[in-house]
Design an enzyme around this catalytic site. Structure first.
Site, PDB file in Angstrom:
ATOM      1  N   ASP A 145     -10.016   0.438  -4.858  1.00  0.00           N
ATOM      2  CA  ASP A 145      -8.953   0.545  -3.860  1.00  0.00           C
ATOM      3  C   ASP A 145      -8.263   1.898  -4.027  1.00  0.00           C
ATOM      4  OD1 ASP A 145      -6.632  -0.135  -2.087  1.00  0.00           O
ATOM      5  OD2 ASP A 145      -7.571  -2.102  -2.149  1.00  0.00           O
ATOM      6  N   ASN A 186     -10.674   4.176   1.007  1.00  0.00           N
ATOM      7  CA  ASN A 186      -9.650   4.100  -0.035  1.00  0.00           C
ATOM      8  C   ASN A 186      -9.829   5.228  -1.041  1.00  0.00           C
ATOM      9  OD1 ASN A 186      -7.667   1.914   0.106  1.00  0.00           O
ATOM     10  ND2 ASN A 186      -9.427   0.539   0.200  1.00  0.00           N
ATOM     11  N   GLU A 207       0.837  -1.204   0.000  1.00  0.00           N
ATOM     12  CA  GLU A 207       0.000   0.000   0.000  1.00  0.00           C
ATOM     13  C   GLU A 207       0.871   1.253   0.000  1.00  0.00           C
ATOM     14  OE1 GLU A 207      -2.481   1.743  -0.249  1.00  0.00           O
ATOM     15  OE2 GLU A 207      -4.288   0.529  -0.093  1.00  0.00           O
TER      16      GLU A 207
END
Length: 299
Positions: free
Chosen positions: A203, A153, A23
């Site tokens: 995402d 997100n 991430e």
């Protein structure tokens, strides 16, 4: 409406280390260095894109994003607060502590507004419904922006700073909110820009120089480009089933670095997805933009 055709563009596997939960990629154009995290394994990756050399830094906390501060420092978004990091030696010092939550939580997505205000998110460690929050660090203070989310997100901003975007992956919605361009703070309540249908979930995301939103589709093996009005324009293949977040990198910002994850995948699923958790560089050919530095006041 059917999705755009899947495009397979030239790419490079930047790092072969599979991330449990990759991430928070970002890029420092001054040094040509890309950074990203493996949240669950408490690791920070540093990649020199001139020679593709990758360093691994172990962390004492779960962290998910960073932003440049200047003077050789970075701001890390972590499970219990915001930390200043010295690039020369990796030393961390707590800058701002986060308020206590109802459930054990961790940080997730983040991005810096053109004004220097940092938006970042926290969520339950087991993705407990309604326990996620999006925060802003503005004027040296942390303030709550949006709550009642589950998996926050896709935080990103229009190039002129007048619009902010974020998603609740579980709710399959990408939201748009009008912002004060001078502060990066909301002027009104967010509205739904689009509802995601089909496989995967929304995402991490980033905008390019024209304001197009490039969003990783977790479980969909792709990054999808959306117009500011919510129209799906392009769909770019990623050689990992669970891409998590993109960022523009390179001297001309025409490559897309994309992290991925193997979180939740059993042995059979990982075997069927040989590049699970790996980080890739895609030759996108679209001009992105530099990530702003975060603005701090004295602690």
């Amino acid at each position: 409406m059917s999705p755009p055709p899947l495009e397979h563009l030239p790419l490079r596997l930047l790092d072969m280390t599979p991330c449990h939960l990759g991430e928070g990629p970002t890029y420092d154009p001054a040094s040509g260095t890309a950074w990203w995290f493996d949240i669950l394994e408490r690791r920070l990756f540093e990649a020199d894109l001139a020679n593709f050399a990758v360093k691994l830094h172990e962390l004492p906390v779960m962290a998910s994003a960073l932003a440049g501060v200047g003077d050789g420092r970075q701001l890390l978004v972590a499970e219990d607060g915001l930390y200043l990091r010295d690039r020369s030696n990796g030393a961390l010092s707590l800058y701002r502590e986060l308020p206590a939550a109802e459930v054990p939580f961790r940080s997730n997505d983040a991005r810096v507004h053109p004004s220097g205000t940092l938006w970042f998110s926290t969520m339950g460690r087991k993705a407990e419904a309604g326990q996620a929050v999006i925060w802003a660090l503005s004027g040296g203070r942390i303030q709550r922006l949006f709550d009642g989310l589950t998996i926050p997100n896709a935080i990103c901003f229009s190039p002129d700073g007048t619009a902010g975007y974020f998603a609740d992956t579980r709710a399959k919605k990408l939201m748009r909110v009008p912002l004060d361009a001078a502060t990066g703070l909301p002027l009104a309540a967010p509205e739904t820009l689009l509802r995601h249908e089909g496989p995967g979930g929304l995402d991490g995301a980033v905008t390019d120089a024209e304001g197009t939103i490039w969003c990783a589709h977790w479980g969909g093996g792709c990054v999808v480009a959306y117009s500011p009005s919510g129209e799906a324009l392009r769909r770019i293949a990623v050689p990992a089933r669970q891409p998590s977040c993109p960022v523009f990198v390179g001297p001309d910002f025409r490559q897309l670095l994309v992290t991925s994850a193997f979180e939740g995948m059993d042995e059979a699923a990982r075997a069927g997805d040989p590049h699970h958790g790996r980080t890739v560089l895609i030759d996108l050919g679209i001009t992105g933009k530099a990530e702003p530095r975060v603005t701090l006041e004295a602690p």
